[in-house]
Design an enzyme around this catalytic site. Structure first.
Site, PDB file in Angstrom:
ATOM      1  N   CYS A 154     -45.511  54.483  -5.940  1.00 47.61           N
ATOM      2  CA  CYS A 154     -44.130  54.945  -5.988  1.00 47.61           C
ATOM      3  C   CYS A 154     -43.541  55.075  -4.598  1.00 47.61           C
ATOM      4  O   CYS A 154     -44.080  55.766  -3.741  1.00 47.61           O
ATOM      5  CB  CYS A 154     -44.029  56.276  -6.729  1.00 47.61           C
ATOM      6  SG  CYS A 154     -44.042  56.015  -8.502  1.00 47.61           S
ATOM      7  N   ASN A 192     -51.830  55.953  -8.883  1.00 49.30           N
ATOM      8  CA  ASN A 192     -50.462  55.608  -8.479  1.00 49.30           C
ATOM      9  C   ASN A 192     -50.358  55.631  -6.954  1.00 49.30           C
ATOM     10  O   ASN A 192     -50.106  56.655  -6.345  1.00 49.30           O
ATOM     11  CB  ASN A 192     -49.477  56.595  -9.131  1.00 49.30           C
ATOM     12  CG  ASN A 192     -48.035  56.271  -8.795  1.00 49.30           C
ATOM     13  OD1 ASN A 192     -47.758  55.546  -7.840  1.00 49.30           O
ATOM     14  ND2 ASN A 192     -47.106  56.817  -9.559  1.00 49.30           N
TER      15      ASN A 192
END
Lengths: 436, 451
Positions: A139, A136
């Site tokens: 974000c 990730n």
């Protein structure tokens, strides 16, 4: 019947529809409901390092924009990564994977940008039996303030570095999830590839403020009078996502790098479009969060029926089929001439084509004929821009028709040969035949 | 004559329990709530040179007011409406939108379902009038000019408001004991609930500069000559008076009633159970009044209500929507029937109506000789009204076809007198047309008074 089986990165799933890393995949309960509903796989909501979990706000964490009748077209959130204990998540992942061996389970990860942190967590993930990991780097809120998420994804060198660590300490496929909050998505994609990534997935959410509450002059969602930018997703972001996907698919340096497409996918058609732009599979979140997991049934049947009609037997058969047709503006055929045509039988005489053209474009539509309300294209003025088609409320009422012979606007013959800007006489840097 | 003996005559009040009266005379259409209004407003295509706007006799900017609702500005929406039509609230309730704005809505063309313009207009105007908002217009500085208006119906009150806005002092002379005209005394109850006509008058008077004097009948308490000499201008919004006669024997017998009078009594009745209504009701006529009396007698508890109209459905003045409204309320509409004789019982009261079947031969309506008796405890005449030209017996104002002749600016043959509403030639018997007449006349009066 078309075969919807997906073998993205060698990870088998009964269909190409995965749930993206997000609230719907935060725990076993939700994930198993998704599998029961028919989802091909999930990317488990992002795990962080061992230790006290992150905390979320206790006020509203979502905001939305709506189309007609509160039809949700854009959603933003200020939720962080999982706020559950690492070991609870790992245990549930292990159990669910055992119970659902035919479904794909990918584990999303976000830990500090230090080798030790990755070295610590990756063996734990490996033990779960999950099929792969997704990094990730996307974000845009909260975690990025702590040097993670989009803060990494915005620096190609970091992407490459972390990807290398993951390939070093983890044996299964590594997918790098990219943030759209950058100027040129090809650079982070190249960095991922150079770091050894097996695939990229995109897009993560877009920095956004979806609404300002005009009573207290604060962004929505509002937490005790204040608001923070969130991550924007849902149908509204699909065009941005598809462009970024195509940029990576077309880039020579990342050619062949598998892509998992994300961004506003709501129906089978959205999925087919992403796949045709080079995605091996797709990930969905907002559609499920809006309508529940059952939406996958529409996606599965819709994609299958469409493939049957097209005679397409497998997903792989049309992955990237639209990519060769995505080109730069300068290569578009300037000798292709179209004119708008209004079907008078379908026209309901709302006049929107007229006023759009008259006020904002080329004065190429009439509003009267013999003293009566009547809308017709004036070919002598029409540049074929398509605005009337876009503003017309009736399907197929206005169409763009290619013409040959003489263009009534220019009075010049339509050249049947392809010619683009690179050789156009008005282009100061046109490639002309050498004079010397 | 029939060989059947009519049953005993049955005319009663209090046929229903009070809850049933309340339900029957509540709003025909429940008002849209916020979400319904927003969804409906979003259906509007914001057409260029919108056909709905052209179809509106008062030229309300319909696409704009609807867009203002969709954009969360119902206050602004109401101002857009009031700017063209200060009685936009009543028009939203009583306009036959199905033959005006909604008939030409492109959504009607596209899918047979027009945007609910009338209900959206009501949403915006209700929102405005139910809130504690200042009047949407400001009166200009006083001009010192005085205008007399005769008749406090929609034409007169619209004219009064526009003139008051311009700073003129307006006195409205009303023959009845209450202002409102047909809005107060003529419109079907379920279209104007909760005393809306009076609330609208109060709203309109907020502009200031308007005085209403009731009980002032032209030719009795007031004289046109005197008004024309005492005031700088006069506007006549007189309406119609006399219901046409059937010219049948028994027309004045108990049970043969004027629909207009009955509706007026019904509108004014605090307690609907006090109204006597027959078990069997026959209505003669084919216009809005026929529909209104038929539905309302049904709602008062009449068992059988029959409308007899001497021509076919196409010729009915009531819109198809109104005809269907009557039918869904259980009213039977018989076409091609003309009244032949009124049946009276031994006490000389109405007990039936003999009708003759008609046919249209080469454009000429004639009876076929085929007779039929319809049992009737009450017969309502709804066969149109005439202008009472005796009001203008001094011949100061030129008439044409029995009504007042006016120019495009609604000026009569008398330089100081204007007229509008049902009393003028070409009047369409519509509230919205009357409002427009008042507005147009006021604009001209103002330009004349301003020199």
């Amino acid at each position: 019947m078309a075969d919807l089986t997906s073998n993205f990165l060698g990870i088998s799933s009964p269909n190409p529809f995965w749930l993206a890393s997000a609230p719907p995949t935060d725990k076993a309960y939700n994930v198993e409901r998704a599998f029961e509903a028919g989802w091909g796989g999930v990317v488990w909501k992002t795990l962080g390092s061992e230790g006290p979990p992150v905390v979320n706000v206790n006020g509203p964490r979502y905001g939305a924009i709506y189309g007609h009748d509160r039809h949700l077209i854009g959603l933003n959130n200020i939720e962080l990564i999982t706020d559950r204990d690492l070991y609870v998540n790992l245990k549930e992942i292990t159990e669910v994977k055992k119970r659902w061996p035919d479904r794909a389970i990918i584990v999303s990860l976000m830990v500090p940008c230090e080798e030790e942190s990755w070295k610590a967590i990756l063996p734990l993930v490996e033990e779960t039996g999950a099929d792969g990991i997704e990094l990730n780097f996307g974000c845009p809120h909260g975690m990025s303030e702590r040097g993670m998420g989009a803060a990494v994804g915005q620096v190609p060198e970091y992407i490459q570095m972390v990807t290398e660590w993951c390939k070093k300490y983890y044996s299964k496929p590594v997918i790098v999830k990219l943030t759209p909050n950058i100027t040129d998505v090809r650079y982070p994609a190249r960095a991922a590839k150079n770091g050894g990534a097996d695939a990229v997935s995109l897009i993560n959410t877009i920095n956004s403020i979806v609404e300002v509450d005009l009573d207290n002059f604060a962004p929505v969602p509002t937490i005790d009078g204040k608001g923070s930018h969130g991550g924007y997703c849902g149908p509204a972001v699909k065009p941005i996502a598809m462009n970024m996907v195509s940029e990576i698919a077309r880039d020579q340096e990342t050619a062949g790098l598998p892509i998992s497409g994300i961004g506003g996918i709501t129906t089978w058609r959205d999925a087919a479009e992403f796949i045709s732009l080079g995605c091996g599979n797709v990930q969905v979140c907002t559609a499920a969060m809006t309508y529940g997991f059952k939406v996958v049934q529409e996606m599965i049947t819709g994609l299958s029926d469409w493939m049957d009609e097209k005679g397409i037997k497998s997903i792989d058969e049309f992955v990237g089929r639209a990519v060769p047709n995505v080109t730069d503006w300068k290569y578009l055929n300037l000798n292709y001439v179209t004119k708008a045509k209004i079907n008078q039988d379908l026209c309901i005489e709302c006049g929107r084509c007229y006023i759009a053209c008259e006020d904002t474009s080329h004065q190429a539509i009439t509003n009267m004929l013999d003293g009566k309300r009547h809308f017709e294209v004036i070919d002598e003025e029409c540049v074929g821009c398509n605005l009337c088609v876009n503003v017309c409320p009736v399907d197929d009422c206005i169409t763009m028709e290619a013409i040959d012979g003489t263009d009534p606007r220019t009075g010049k013959p339509v050249d049947p040969e392809y010619a683009n800007w690179t050789t156009h006489p008005n282009n100061p840097s046109a490639k002309t035949e050498a004079a010397e | 004559m029939s060989d059947r003996q009519p049953l005993s005559r049955d005319v009663q009040s209090a046929r229903l329990d009070s809850a049933q009266y309340d339900e029957n005379f509540s709003d025909l259409h429940a008002p849209l709530d916020w979400h319904e209004a927003k969804v409906e407003a979003e259906r509007c295509y914001f057409c260029y040179d919108a056909p709905c706007m052209t179809a509106c006799p008062t030229s309300i900017d319909i696409p704009l007011f609807i867009r203002q609702i969709a954009a969360d500005n119902p206050t602004g929406s109401a101002k857009t409406i009031f700017n063209q039509n200060i009685m936009g609230g009543m028009c939203a309730r009583v306009c036959p939108t199905e033959t005006l704005c909604e008939e030409v809505c492109v959504r009607e063309e596209a899918e047979g379902k027009p945007v609910k313009i009338g209900q959206l207009q009501r949403y915006a105007t209700d929102h405005f009038m139910e809130g504690d908002r200042p009047h949407p217009f400001t009166r200009k500085a006083a001009t010192g000019k005085k205008v007399a208006i005769v008749g406090a119906g929609p034409a007169g009150m619209s004219c009064a408001h526009h003139l008051a806005r311009e700073g003129h002092d307006v006195t409205v002379f009303e023959a009845r004991n209450k202002a409102g005209g047909l809005n107060e005394f003529g419109i079907a109850s379920y279209k104007s609930t909760e005393n809306f006509a009076q609330r609208e008058i109060e709203f309109l008077l907020e502009i200031g500069g308007i005085e209403i004097k009731t009980g002032q009948r032209l030719g009795q308490e007031i004289a046109l000559d005197q008004l024309a000499s005492d005031y700088d201008a006069v506007f006549l919004g007189l309406g119609l008076k006399n219901t046409n006669r059937l010219n049948l024997e028994g027309e004045d017998a108990p049970g043969c009633e004027d629909a207009i009078d009955y509706i007026a009594a019904l509108r004014q009745a605090e307690d609907k159970s006090s109204l006597s209504v027959g078990r069997n009701v026959v209505v003669i006529g084919g216009g809005m009044t026929a529909i209104d009396i038929a539905i309302q007698t049904k709602l008062l508890g009449a068992e059988n209500v029959t409308i007899c109209y001497r021509r076919g459905q196409d010729a009915m003045n009531a819109s198809l929507y109104e005809q269907e409204l009557a039918q869904t309320h259980g009213v039977k509409i018989m076409h091609w029937r003309q009244p032949n004789s009124i049946q009276l019982n031994g006490q000389g009261e109405v007990c039936g109506l003999e009708v003759e079947t008609t046919s249209n031969e080469g454009g000429k309506l004639s009876g076929t000789g085929e007779m039929q008796i319809i049992q009737a405890d009450q017969i309502f005449k709804a066969i149109g009204q005439k202008f009472d030209s005796s009001l203008l017996s001094d011949h100061q104002v030129e008439l044409e076809h029995g009504r007042i002749k006016v120019s495009d600016t609604r000026q009569t043959s008398h330089q100081k007198i204007w007229a509008g509403g049902d009393c003028i030639v070409g009047g369409e018997d519509l509230t919205v047309v009357a409002v427009e007449d008042g507005k147009v006349a006021a604009q001209h009066i103002n330009s004349v008074l301003q020199g």
